[in-house]
Design an enzyme around this catalytic site. Sequence first.
Site, PDB file in Angstrom:
ATOM      1  N   GLY A  69       0.627  -1.205   0.108  1.00 18.39           N
ATOM      2  CA  GLY A  69      -0.079   0.045   0.040  1.00 18.39           C
ATOM      3  C   GLY A  69       0.781   1.120  -0.065  1.00 18.39           C
ATOM      4  N   THR A  70       1.887   1.293   0.696  1.00 16.87           N
ATOM      5  CA  THR A  70       2.819   2.591   0.757  1.00 16.87           C
ATOM      6  C   THR A  70       3.321   2.945  -0.696  1.00 16.87           C
ATOM      7  OG1 THR A  70       3.443   1.884   3.106  1.00 16.87           O
ATOM      8  CG2 THR A  70       4.998   3.448   1.918  1.00 16.87           C
ATOM      9  N   ASN A 137      -7.443   3.941   9.516  1.00 17.06           N
ATOM     10  CA  ASN A 137      -7.087   3.053   9.913  1.00 17.06           C
ATOM     11  C   ASN A 137      -7.094   2.870  11.508  1.00 17.06           C
ATOM     12  OD1 ASN A 137      -5.018   4.975   8.739  1.00 17.06           O
ATOM     13  ND2 ASN A 137      -3.664   4.035  10.202  1.00 17.06           N
ATOM     14  N   SER A 184      -3.611  -2.981  -0.573  1.00 11.95           N
ATOM     15  CA  SER A 184      -2.687  -3.797   0.213  1.00 11.95           C
ATOM     16  C   SER A 184      -3.115  -5.203   0.620  1.00 11.95           C
ATOM     17  CB  SER A 184      -1.996  -3.128   1.449  1.00 11.95           C
ATOM     18  OG  SER A 184      -1.312  -3.826   2.195  1.00 11.95           O
ATOM     19  N   ALA A 185      -2.536  -6.461   0.106  1.00  7.58           N
ATOM     20  CA  ALA A 185      -2.975  -7.597   0.352  1.00  7.58           C
ATOM     21  C   ALA A 185      -2.772  -7.930   1.848  1.00  7.58           C
ATOM     22  CB  ALA A 185      -2.156  -8.549  -0.351  1.00  7.58           C
ATOM     23  N   HIS A 186      -2.108  -7.319   2.716  1.00  6.64           N
ATOM     24  CA  HIS A 186      -1.751  -8.088   3.904  1.00  6.64           C
ATOM     25  C   HIS A 186      -2.928  -7.628   5.017  1.00  6.64           C
ATOM     26  CE1 HIS A 186       0.510  -4.960   6.556  1.00  6.64           C
ATOM     27  NE2 HIS A 186       0.274  -4.356   5.194  1.00  6.64           N
ATOM     28  N   THR A 222      10.928  -7.247 -11.500  1.00 10.57           N
ATOM     29  CA  THR A 222      10.321  -8.518 -11.680  1.00 10.57           C
ATOM     30  C   THR A 222       8.882  -8.701 -10.976  1.00 10.57           C
ATOM     31  OG1 THR A 222      12.154  -9.505 -12.413  1.00 10.57           O
ATOM     32  CG2 THR A 222      10.481 -11.010 -11.896  1.00 10.57           C
ATOM     33  N   CYS A 310       5.128   3.160  15.418  1.00  9.29           N
ATOM     34  CA  CYS A 310       6.179   3.316  14.389  1.00  9.29           C
ATOM     35  C   CYS A 310       6.909   2.249  14.237  1.00  9.29           C
ATOM     36  CB  CYS A 310       6.738   4.663  14.425  1.00  9.29           C
ATOM     37  SG  CYS A 310       7.390   4.990  16.272  1.00  9.29           S
TER      38      CYS A 310
END
Length: 367
Positions: A69-70, A137, A184-186, A222, A310
Amino acid sequence: MATYLDYNATAPIRPAVIEAMTEAARSHGNPSSIHAQGRAARHRIERARAVVARLVGRDDVDVIFTAGGTEADALAVHGLGRRRVLAATIEHDAVLAAAPGAPRIPVTAAGIVDLAALETLLSDEAPGLVCVMWANNETGVVQPVAEIARLAHAAGWLLHVDAVQGAGRLDPVALAAADSLALSAHKLGGPPGVGALLVRDGLAVTPLIGGGGQERGRRSGTENDVGIAGFAVAAETAVREREVEVRRLGGLRDRIEQAARAHAPEVRIMGAGVDRLCNTASIALPGVPAETQVMALDLAGIAVSAGSACSSGKVKRSHVLDAMSPGDPVAGEAIRVSLGWASTSDDADRFLHAWGAMRDRLSPAAR
Ligand code: PLP
């Protein structure tokens, strides 16, 4: 085993995702190679694009896979070709750090972007890119992105939506007019280190770095075919189960908040009373530092976080809660409880038991 209630930080990887990634890893190839193994990897990636786009209900977007996502947020801010950027005060650091000098759009005390202030900012500046997240979030507060798109477009601006927390948890109908979207997948039970920037068809994107020209020249390197295979399964599952999960997790979340309030009248639920993610509770205990609460709960086997942790592991004051309630100590006194696919009613009970004991021991109001 600890009771894990920190899904907005990252979700446990779903077993079906692990299976899909294991299978992809066994037949892994370079998707740019023309042999059968390369073509199989290419096929996995191309199939994943449509699946991922379904998270935001769009079939008119190009999917650019990124390392999370970042990177997707940074690619939108730097790559969409708009010099001027406006970002909401409550955006994730991924957006705020990509646009450090950008004017900030304030939010109301409930944590919703102030539309009147946005309109003024849009008319004061030459058109650029507006960045507003779909759902926050820390508090889960949902932003009026359809209305923001209307205002932005009327003034000639583009809208980028960070959809990382809303995806798979909210009805995507509100996203129909967004120009770009970060995923974002996670957060969905996929692997960390995989995400995507979805860009409205026809919108040009300048890459952040040069290289082999993968992703049609917009993101070199890749492709992570193994991670993307996992992302696709996580996305597919989240879309399929969304409505049932929203009801189930919303019920658990409401029970947690109601029981916390009943036990401790001094408790504050941040963003209460407005539209929020079904899985997120931001619970403040006045007079008790968030870090102390997180550590006490950790000792009791409960994993939650303070609004914002953080990378050093230190808890910092929440810029989100500060923006909602400037100068209020609450910004350093709220913990975030976030649920997800493996959360159960027993998890909620264990949390409430440990939280109640912690509150009775530490809250000034209990003395
Ligand atoms: N945007 C939001 C709203 C998030 O919550 C996060 C993750 O915490 C990100 C962006 C960054 O995503 P990633 O961890 O995949 O880089």
